[in-house]
Design a protein around this motif. Structure first.
Motif, PDB file in Angstrom:
ATOM      1  N   ASN A  40       6.427   4.412  -1.544  1.00 49.21           N
ATOM      2  CA  ASN A  40       5.592   5.247  -2.386  1.00 49.21           C
ATOM      3  C   ASN A  40       5.404   4.616  -3.753  1.00 49.21           C
ATOM      4  O   ASN A  40       6.337   4.026  -4.293  1.00 49.21           O
ATOM      5  CB  ASN A  40       6.235   6.626  -2.569  1.00 49.21           C
ATOM      6  N   CYS A  41       4.195   4.762  -4.311  1.00 48.26           N
ATOM      7  CA  CYS A  41       3.961   4.281  -5.666  1.00 48.26           C
ATOM      8  C   CYS A  41       4.689   5.228  -6.632  1.00 48.26           C
ATOM      9  O   CYS A  41       5.173   6.286  -6.235  1.00 48.26           O
ATOM     10  CB  CYS A  41       2.476   4.224  -5.967  1.00 48.26           C
ATOM     11  N   GLU A  42       4.723   4.850  -7.904  1.00 43.37           N
ATOM     12  CA  GLU A  42       5.434   5.683  -8.879  1.00 43.37           C
ATOM     13  C   GLU A  42       4.805   7.061  -9.009  1.00 43.37           C
ATOM     14  O   GLU A  42       5.499   8.057  -9.153  1.00 43.37           O
ATOM     15  CB  GLU A  42       5.434   4.997 -10.249  1.00 43.37           C
ATOM     16  N   GLU A 100       0.844  -1.187   0.000  1.00 42.04           N
ATOM     17  CA  GLU A 100       0.000   0.000   0.000  1.00 42.04           C
ATOM     18  C   GLU A 100       0.881   1.239   0.000  1.00 42.04           C
ATOM     19  O   GLU A 100       1.791   1.351   0.830  1.00 42.04           O
ATOM     20  CB  GLU A 100      -0.914  -0.007   1.233  1.00 42.04           C
ATOM     21  N   CYS A 101       0.629   2.145  -0.937  1.00 39.52           N
ATOM     22  CA  CYS A 101       1.403   3.387  -0.981  1.00 39.52           C
ATOM     23  C   CYS A 101       1.118   4.185   0.288  1.00 39.52           C
ATOM     24  O   CYS A 101      -0.023   4.320   0.692  1.00 39.52           O
ATOM     25  CB  CYS A 101       1.027   4.196  -2.214  1.00 39.52           C
ATOM     26  N   GLN A 102       2.180   4.722   0.881  1.00 36.88           N
ATOM     27  CA  GLN A 102       1.951   5.466   2.129  1.00 36.88           C
ATOM     28  C   GLN A 102       1.394   6.871   1.872  1.00 36.88           C
ATOM     29  O   GLN A 102       0.931   7.528   2.793  1.00 36.88           O
ATOM     30  CB  GLN A 102       3.251   5.561   2.925  1.00 36.88           C
ATOM     31  N   SER A 103       1.486   7.321   0.608  1.00 31.81           N
ATOM     32  CA  SER A 103       1.069   8.700   0.334  1.00 31.81           C
ATOM     33  C   SER A 103      -0.226   8.811  -0.449  1.00 31.81           C
ATOM     34  O   SER A 103      -0.743   9.911  -0.608  1.00 31.81           O
ATOM     35  CB  SER A 103       2.151   9.425  -0.456  1.00 31.81           C
ATOM     36  N   CYS A 104      -0.711   7.698  -1.014  1.00 27.58           N
ATOM     37  CA  CYS A 104      -1.957   7.793  -1.763  1.00 27.58           C
ATOM     38  C   CYS A 104      -2.712   6.479  -1.688  1.00 27.58           C
ATOM     39  O   CYS A 104      -2.303   5.532  -1.034  1.00 27.58           O
ATOM     40  CB  CYS A 104      -1.710   8.216  -3.209  1.00 27.58           C
ATOM     41  N   VAL A 105      -3.813   6.426  -2.413  1.00 31.02           N
ATOM     42  CA  VAL A 105      -4.765   5.323  -2.359  1.00 31.02           C
ATOM     43  C   VAL A 105      -4.280   4.074  -3.124  1.00 31.02           C
ATOM     44  O   VAL A 105      -4.830   2.999  -2.965  1.00 31.02           O
ATOM     45  CB  VAL A 105      -6.121   5.855  -2.924  1.00 31.02           C
TER      46      VAL A 105
HETATM   47 ZN   LIG Z   1       1.007   6.775  -4.175  1.00 30.73          ZN
END
Ligand SMILES: [Zn+2]
Ligand SMILES: [Zn+2]
Ligand SMILES: [Zn+2]
Ligand SMILES: [Zn+2]
Length: 352
Positions: free
Chosen positions: A135-137, A105-110
């Motif tokens: 973080n996701c890309e 799970e990305c810590q900054s977004c959904v």
């Molecule tokens: Zn993200």
């Protein structure tokens, strides 16, 4: 996510220059509209080397009050990075698959992602494993969404179709399509799949148990994904004033300056016509026998490897507006047949 292919951007049909991110629209570039990205009026981002079309206003951004430059323009201020601990989207944002491999799970977004689908560690996934900040890309590149874009938002037990209405300073107002209600949500709680995997994401949602009782939600989600798939930025393209005029054939000049009529006779056999928004086309004005000459094709003579290189660059860059003007032909040199390749992208005549 912005993938930048420097070699592709310096091809002559793509302005012939390498543009720094202050000179193309970040959102159009990310959406693989690379030609549109470098055209039209741009608004720069304050304290960052980034720019956006006025029509491609990033959700959650707002205009600053300080004026910059000769033309006294304001700059955009993007939404700040946040953290996201609420509901995460249950399928991978890179491949649309589920828990066949551990979903991070990305810590900054959904968004959620598989380690193997995270392209930004360039094969060194151990670095990501060790990294505390997952973080996701999109979050690594701070990828934006347009105001007006169709997105998914988690509300009332499932992810639902919504549209970004407005908002600034990090908070965004979205309209939930099924209930027509407007809610204020954190920007990073909105999910918008990459167009190339939207189909896969939709199939996963349609098959999942959570949507058994929400069939009409699926209809709305399908509609916003479809809209996104056919979306094209509506950017006004100016003919750049710095174009070296002498590189153009005089017939093209005559046409551009309005001296010539809308139909340019090439040699009496064919005529150049305007075909709506596609530019120019050629029609035969009489029955043409085989081997009848239809005109000169003027352009840059290039080798087959160079021709292939230019074509491959377009494919590698995933530019959905990729255009080529290369003509392949046989010529006879000393009685021997040879293939030649003529690129009419920059130095061309009415046929090219
Ligand atoms: Zn993200
Ligand atoms: Zn620059
Ligand atoms: Zn744009
Ligand atoms: Zn994946």
């Amino acid at each position: 996510m912005p993938r930048w292919n420097a070699q592709y951007l310096i091809l002559k049909q793509n302005n012939g220059v390498l543009l720094c991110p202050d000179h193309f629209c970040d959102l159009c570039f990310t959406d693989t509209f690379q030609r549109s990205a470098s055209m039209g009026e741009l608004v720069k981002v304050e304290n960052q080397v980034r720019a956006f079309h006025e029509k491609c206003k990033p959700a959650g951004s707002y205009y600053g009050t300080k004026l910059f430059g000769k033309d006294k323009k304001t700059r955009l201020i993007l939404a700040p990075s946040t953290s996201h601990t609420d509901e995460h989207f249950p399928f991978c944002c890179g491949c649309a698959e589920g828990k066949n491999e551990e979903l991070i799970e990305c810590q900054s977004c959904v968004q959620s992602f598989h380690l193997s689908c995270h392209g930004s560690y360039f094969g060194n996934q151990n670095d990501l494993k060790k990294d505390e900040k997952k973080n996701c890309e999109n979050c690594m590149f701070n990828t934006q969404m347009r105001v007006g874009e169709g997105v998914l938002v988690f509300t009332n037990t499932v992810f639902r179709a919504a549209r970004i209405m407005s908002g600034g300073r990090g908070a965004v107002i979205v309209e939930v399509l099924s209930t027509k209600t407007k809610i204020t949500v954190p920007l990073k709680s909105l999910f918008c799949p990459y167009p190339r995997i939207a189909n896969g994401i939709f199939n996963q949602m349609a098959l999942s148990k959570s949507y058994k009782k929400h069939q009409n939600e699926l209809v709305l989600i399908k509609a916003i994904f479809e809209q996104r798939a056919v979306f094209k930025p509506n950017i006004v393209r100016k003919i750049p004033s710095f174009k070296c005029k002498y590189q153009m054939h005089k017939s093209v000049h005559r046409y551009m300056s309005g001296e010539a009529e809308s139909l340019i006779p090439v040699n009496g056999n064919v005529e150049i016509v305007t075909v709506g928004k596609f530019g120019f086309g050629m029609i035969a004005v009489m029955d043409l026998n085989q081997k009848i000459p239809i005109g000169e094709y003027i352009g840059e003579l290039i080798s087959k490897p160079e021709c292939d290189r230019r074509k491959n660059l377009g494919e590698d860059s995933h530019d959905s507006e990729c255009m080529f003007y290369t003509f392949e032909s046989d010529v006879f040199v000393g009685g021997k047949k040879r293939k030649i390749y003529i690129d009419g992208a920059q130095i061309g005549n009415e046929l090219a």
